[in-house]
Scaffold this motif. Structure first.
Motif, PDB file in Angstrom:
ATOM      1  N   SER A   1       1.401   9.926  12.892  1.00  0.00           N
ATOM      2  CA  SER A   1       0.349   9.402  12.029  1.00  0.00           C
ATOM      3  C   SER A   1       0.975   8.702  10.840  1.00  0.00           C
ATOM      4  CB  SER A   1      -0.555  10.536  11.517  1.00  0.00           C
ATOM      5  OG  SER A   1      -1.497  10.050  10.574  1.00  0.00           O
ATOM      6  N   ASP A   2       0.269   7.685  10.327  1.00  0.00           N
ATOM      7  CA  ASP A   2       0.685   7.046   9.071  1.00  0.00           C
ATOM      8  C   ASP A   2      -0.134   7.569   7.901  1.00  0.00           C
ATOM      9  OD1 ASP A   2      -1.806   5.934   9.607  1.00  0.00           O
ATOM     10  OD2 ASP A   2      -1.249   3.930   8.945  1.00  0.00           O
ATOM     11  N   ASN A   3      -0.903   8.628   8.127  1.00  0.00           N
ATOM     12  CA  ASN A   3      -1.967   8.993   7.195  1.00  0.00           C
ATOM     13  C   ASN A   3      -2.018  10.494   6.934  1.00  0.00           C
ATOM     14  OD1 ASN A   3      -4.238   8.601   5.620  1.00  0.00           O
ATOM     15  ND2 ASN A   3      -5.659   8.532   7.344  1.00  0.00           N
TER      16      ASN A   3
ATOM     17  N   GLU B   1      -1.819  13.831   4.957  1.00  0.00           N
ATOM     18  CA  GLU B   1      -1.960  14.363   3.601  1.00  0.00           C
ATOM     19  C   GLU B   1      -1.939  15.884   3.664  1.00  0.00           C
ATOM     20  OE1 GLU B   1      -4.577  11.868   0.799  1.00  0.00           O
ATOM     21  OE2 GLU B   1      -5.596  11.663   2.736  1.00  0.00           O
TER      22      GLU B   1
ATOM     23  N   SER C   1       0.810  -1.217   0.000  1.00  0.00           N
ATOM     24  CA  SER C   1       0.000   0.000   0.000  1.00  0.00           C
ATOM     25  C   SER C   1       0.843   1.267   0.000  1.00  0.00           C
ATOM     26  CB  SER C   1      -0.919   0.016   1.222  1.00  0.00           C
ATOM     27  OG  SER C   1      -1.614   1.261   1.299  1.00  0.00           O
TER      28      SER C   1
ATOM     29  N   GLY D   1       2.465   8.864   5.247  1.00  0.00           N
ATOM     30  CA  GLY D   1       1.340   9.361   4.463  1.00  0.00           C
ATOM     31  C   GLY D   1       1.821   9.815   3.101  1.00  0.00           C
TER      32      GLY D   1
ATOM     33  N   GLN E   1       2.202   2.027   8.210  1.00  0.00           N
ATOM     34  CA  GLN E   1       2.249   1.844   9.656  1.00  0.00           C
ATOM     35  C   GLN E   1       3.326   0.839  10.057  1.00  0.00           C
ATOM     36  OE1 GLN E   1       0.885   3.514  11.994  1.00  0.00           O
ATOM     37  NE2 GLN E   1       1.399   2.255  13.765  1.00  0.00           N
TER      38      GLN E   1
ATOM     39  N   PRO F   1      -2.619   6.738   1.695  1.00  0.00           N
ATOM     40  CA  PRO F   1      -3.074   7.007   3.058  1.00  0.00           C
ATOM     41  C   PRO F   1      -4.405   6.300   3.327  1.00  0.00           C
ATOM     42  CG  PRO F   1      -2.307   9.027   2.019  1.00  0.00           C
ATOM     43  CD  PRO F   1      -2.358   7.985   0.943  1.00  0.00           C
ATOM     44  N   GLY F   2      -4.483   5.607   4.454  1.00  0.00           N
ATOM     45  CA  GLY F   2      -5.687   4.873   4.777  1.00  0.00           C
ATOM     46  C   GLY F   2      -5.697   3.450   4.268  1.00  0.00           C
ATOM     47  N   ASP F   3      -4.744   3.094   3.411  1.00  0.00           N
ATOM     48  CA  ASP F   3      -4.586   1.727   2.910  1.00  0.00           C
ATOM     49  C   ASP F   3      -5.863   1.194   2.244  1.00  0.00           C
ATOM     50  OD1 ASP F   3      -1.954   1.650   3.928  1.00  0.00           O
ATOM     51  OD2 ASP F   3      -2.712   1.090   5.908  1.00  0.00           O
ATOM     52  N   ASP F   4      -6.527   2.035   1.462  1.00  0.00           N
ATOM     53  CA  ASP F   4      -7.701   1.605   0.711  1.00  0.00           C
ATOM     54  C   ASP F   4      -7.238   0.814  -0.505  1.00  0.00           C
ATOM     55  OD1 ASP F   4      -9.986   1.281  -0.819  1.00  0.00           O
ATOM     56  OD2 ASP F   4     -10.689   3.327  -0.550  1.00  0.00           O
TER      57      ASP F   4
ATOM     58  N   THR G   1       2.375  -1.963   4.750  1.00  0.00           N
ATOM     59  CA  THR G   1       1.749  -0.657   4.922  1.00  0.00           C
ATOM     60  C   THR G   1       2.734   0.335   5.517  1.00  0.00           C
ATOM     61  OG1 THR G   1       1.018  -1.114   7.192  1.00  0.00           O
ATOM     62  CG2 THR G   1      -0.473  -1.774   5.386  1.00  0.00           C
TER      63      THR G   1
END
Length: 422
Positions: free
Chosen positions: A278-280, A282, A186, A316, A257, A189-192, A255
């Protein structure tokens, strides 16, 4: 800890983060069992695709064949799976031809066959097969405009899906009736999983109307044929309720994270307390740099919210709205903004690098910032704020000999940032 030791500490954190999300560490556990009777076909795209393919070859029990496409310079020595290199972040003809070959490769499979799809960041540009009636040149132009616009990766990939003949789940449908297992590293951000590389094997909930709205939001003009392609709904993607995705599986194997946690453990091992913010994260790289700088100054001056010595770690994907003519990716931009905010604050060091080893389209992964960076630059006649206004983070850190050049890492979980406050 002197300046040299502080810089080496930060570099060690970066290398620990990257190593933790390498294919050789993350992929073997997720390999499915070979099919009882049918063939195994390996396909894939992304900066880590070739490294992933090599790991598959090393651990697979049984026959396999296939084709993956990766960025120029990111290849691997595979024996059974063909590796093709193409351009990133702006697609080229090599990527278009590779995408067409991958589509052809999965034709005529049976329900006894297995398609193993290896996806990592960068796959969207590398797997470039425009929808019918759209030219590669048109997709290149839109891609360039999106990259300069400051659009988030989810927004860019929404547009890409709806202009493609292979993304947004279309590749999975081409594999029918074979079973598809997708393994993903991934970079979003958010691993979608649906956003990674524009989700070529996963159903897509976004719409043509949303893609068109994104283009208008960033004032990106498009030719009439593309306007019609989106407004008519002709470019619509297969949706999550589509029964043809039944029985397919996907697994996110690495990921941001996980990378941050590995770096945090490396910091503890060195006797420095880490804090993962944070790992996210933006937003505009320069804005993120300002906020990180304000937090670092609060720690240095007041011991709040954390006591020093400590290291702030974050991941991120930031963006850069390009207004100047300088060189520099988002990590260099972040660091230059951080430098301006810190104003030479003593005992604060930082690193920002892309985990794929390439900061945007430059030849560096990122850079290192030291307390004396502003002073050293001024001695060379360089004004940090002026270079920031010109989006020239690369020029700033190159002049100081503080670029981090790792070469391709063949993985990608996006930005890695660490700020050391002593």
């Amino acid at each position: 800890m002197n300046s040299s030791e502080a810089s080496q500490f930060l570099l060690n954190l970066y290398h620990s983060a990257v190593d933790a999300v390498s294919a050789k560490k993350c992929l073997p556990h997720f390999l499915p069992n070979p099919p009882a009777k049918g063939r195994t076909v390996v396909i894939g795209a992304g900066k880590g695709a070739a490294a992933m393919a090599k790991v598959v070859e090393a651990h697979w029990q049984g026959e396999l064949s296939g084709l993956v496409v990766t960025r120029y310079g990111h290849g691997a020595d595979c024996k059974k799976i063909e590796v093709v290199e193409a351009a990133h972040p702006v697609p080229d003809e090599a990527g278009r031809q590779a995408a067409a070959r991958i589509l052809q490769l999965v034709q005529g499979l049976t329900e006894d066959d297995l398609v193993l799809c290896l996806i990592s960041g960068g796959g969207s540009a590398l797997l470039a097969l425009p929808a019918e009636g759209i030219t590669l040149e048109q997709k290149q132009a839109i891609n360039k405009a999106l990259l300069k616009s400051g659009a988030a990766i989810s927004e860019m990939n929404c547009v890409r899906k709806h202009l493609s003949a292979i993304k947004g789940g279309r590749l999975a449908l081409a594999c029918a009736p074979a079973r598809v297992v997708t393994l993903l590293i991934s970079d979003v951000p958010g691993d979608d999983a649906n956003v990674i590389a524009s989700g070529p094997t996963l159903p897509d909930a976004s719409t043509c109307a949303q893609a068109l709205a994104i283009l208008r939001k960033y004032q990106i003009a498009v030719p009439s044929n593309i306007e019609q392609h989106l407004s008519s709904g002709k470019g619509e993607t297969p949706k999550p309720d589509d029964a043809r995705f039944g029985g397919h599986q996907h697994h996110i194997i690495a990921t941001a994270q996980e990378a941050l946690e590995a770096a945090a453990q490396a910091a503890r091992n060195a006797g420095i307390t880490p804090y993962i913010l944070s790992d996210n994260i933006e937003g505009e790289a320069r804005d993120v740099g300002m906020v990180h700088g304000a937090i670092a100054k609060q720690i240095a001056k007041h011991g709040q919210p954390f006591a020093r010595p400590c290291v702030l770690i974050s991941g991120g994907e930031t963006t850069v709205t390009v207004r100047g003519s300088g060189r520099g990716g988002r990590n260099a931009e972040f660091l230059l903004s951080l430098a301006v905010t810190l104003e030479g604050q003593p005992s604060i060091y930082a690193i920002a690098c892309d985990t794929d080893g390439i900061d945007g389209s430059e030849d560096n992964a990122g850079a290192l910032l030291r307390p004396d960076s502003i002073d050293r630059a001024e001695q060379l006649g360089l004004r940090a704020r002026s270079l920031l206004d010109n989006n020239d983070g690369y020029g700033f850190f190159s002049a100081l000999n503080d670029l981090v050049v790792s070469g391709p890492t063949r993985t990608n979980v996006n930005d890695f940032r660490a700020i050391l406050i002593l």
